[in-house]
Enzyme design. Structure first.
Site, mmCIF file in Angstrom:
data_model
loop_
_atom_site.group_PDB
_atom_site.id
_atom_site.type_symbol
_atom_site.label_atom_id
_atom_site.label_comp_id
_atom_site.label_asym_id
_atom_site.label_seq_id
_atom_site.Cartn_x
_atom_site.Cartn_y
_atom_site.Cartn_z
ATOM 1 N N SER A 91 -10.011 -0.730 -1.793
ATOM 2 C CA SER A 91 -9.319 -1.917 -1.298
ATOM 3 C C SER A 91 -9.410 -1.953 0.220
ATOM 4 O O SER A 91 -9.621 -0.918 0.871
ATOM 5 C CB SER A 91 -7.856 -1.917 -1.745
ATOM 6 O OG SER A 91 -7.118 -2.949 -1.099
ATOM 7 N N TYR A 121 0.385 2.255 -2.339
ATOM 8 C CA TYR A 121 -0.867 1.630 -2.769
ATOM 9 C C TYR A 121 -1.976 1.889 -1.747
ATOM 10 O O TYR A 121 -3.096 2.261 -2.103
ATOM 11 C CB TYR A 121 -0.658 0.130 -2.966
ATOM 12 C CG TYR A 121 -1.872 -0.617 -3.426
ATOM 13 C CD1 TYR A 121 -2.234 -0.630 -4.771
ATOM 14 C CD2 TYR A 121 -2.668 -1.318 -2.525
ATOM 15 C CE1 TYR A 121 -3.361 -1.327 -5.199
ATOM 16 C CE2 TYR A 121 -3.788 -2.006 -2.936
ATOM 17 C CZ TYR A 121 -4.132 -2.009 -4.281
ATOM 18 O OH TYR A 121 -5.247 -2.684 -4.693
#
Length: 385
Positions: free
Chosen positions: A257, A270
């Site tokens: 990501s 995350y």
């Protein structure tokens, strides 16, 4: 006390030649005339230039030896070892020049890399029930591959399989919680029994929970994010790598990501997990290099936020989220060209590289301009992909 007067007949000068005993004209005009008659010794320019070059080289060599000795002493290396290390680094820097020219030519449409064929390849995609995983499965199916759709939700995995079969693509669907090592091992045995070895493994499944860290509920969600977003990559590689090693070829893909490149304060766990995925793939690639497995490739992808109902509901972004299908097409293209790692969009990588060189206060200003804000009032958001 002493009164010396010049006389040509002086006894002190009797033994001196008459030429030297002759009175000289010491006027300024005569001295100037005499000097002008003297031969001038001129040094040719090339000789002077070569001497200057030799002097500069010798001075630089002296400085180099002093610096090398100091650095070698600090690194507990001999002068020869340090000189060899420096030469190898300079050689790598020199090789960057043709590589940069090649990238420029490829950007202009020349010398494009050859894309490997996907026909009849067995490609496993985790998180294939929705979002990016589903679009990746469709892209691989259009290329003639046999797609293994894996998702925790059996109904969504089956829906993706039916869609692929409707497009005349070969597909299988399996339900599996990739954060559970036992389930992953069982999945590998079932896939191997039905389809054989997996050619391309795409670890895409991920979850994003914006829960408070306090309390049992928050702690459980943080642990789940760590298991799904990071540990699942380890379990999947351990389960499917032996077949690739046995055949000497394969491809492992990790969907990381953009938050791995610049951590998000609204999604700390995350971001940390996605950064861990990037480090895991780097270490894994290094293991393959040391083992001489040149035909087992790795690819790490760093996409920006995608346009999904979930992201549109919780995210406030300076730049709008990207459409899922074009992102899936770019990922498949990068996989077929054996790209080691890349960002989507590509400009994100340039932004990250520049940020690494700037002082922190300028980085903070850039983050304030290109802001990313996530609504942390949600506790359980489900599968972001």
């Amino acid at each position: 006390m002493f009164d010396f007067k010049y006389s040509p007949t002086s006894p002190l000068l009797s033994q001196v030649s008459p030429e030297l005993r002759r009175p000289r004209d010491t006027s300024v005009a005569n001295c100037t005339r005499s000097l002008s008659q003297l031969p001038i010794r001129r040094r040719p320019w090339p000789h002077s230039l070569s001497a200057a070059v030799r002097e500069a080289v010798s001075g630089g060599e002296r400085k180099w030896r002093e610096w090398s000795s100091a650095m070698a002493e600090r690194g507990h290396l001999s002068s020869f070892q340090w000189t060899r290390l420096t030469a190898e680094i300079l050689w790598v820097i020199f090789l960057l020049i043709p590589h940069g020219l090649l990238l420029l030519l490829r950007a202009m449409g020349f010398f494009l890399p050859k894309q490997k064929k996907m026909v009849k390849k067995v490609i496993l995609v985790t998180g294939a029930g929705q979002g990016l995983g589903r679009e990746l499965a469709f892209e691989f199916g259009r290329l003639g591959a046999t797609v293994v759709c894996v998702d925790q939700n059996a109904s969504t995995a089956e829906a993706t399989r039916r869609r692929l079969r409707a497009e005349l693509a070969s597909a299988r669907a399996f339900a599996c919680d990739v954060s559970d090592r036992a389930q992953v091992r069982s999945l590998a045995q079932r896939v191997r029994a039905e389809l054989g070895a997996v050619d391309v493994l795409v670890n895409n499944a991920a979850v994003l929970n914006l829960a408070e860290a306090d309390g049992a509920d928050g702690a459980q969600q943080i642990e789940r994010m760590a298991r799904v977003n990071l540990l699942s990559h380890v379990w999947m590689i351990q389960a499917f790598l032996p077949d690739m090693l046995e055949r000497g070829e394969g491809h492992v893909v990790a969907i990381s990501s953009a938050s791995a490149l610049f951590g998000l304060g609204d999604a700390v766990t995350y971001s940390a997990c996605k950064a861990g995925v990037a480090a895991l793939m780097d270490a894994f690639s290094d293991q393959l290099r040391k083992a001489g497995m040149k035909n087992i490739h790795t690819t790490t992808v760093f996409p920006y936020f995608l346009r999904t109902p979930l992201i549109e509901e919780i995210a406030t972004l300076r730049f709008p989220p990207m459409e899922v299908r074009p992102v899936a097409e770019q990922i498949v293209k990068g996989i077929r060209e054996h790209e080691r790692s890349f960002t989507i969009p590509r400009s994100l990588g340039l932004y990250t590289a520049i940020s690494r060189l700037l002082p922190q206060h300028l980085v903070d200003k850039l983050r304030a301009i290109f802001y990313v804000r996530l609504d942390a009032k949600y506790n359980e958001l489900g599968n972001i992909r």
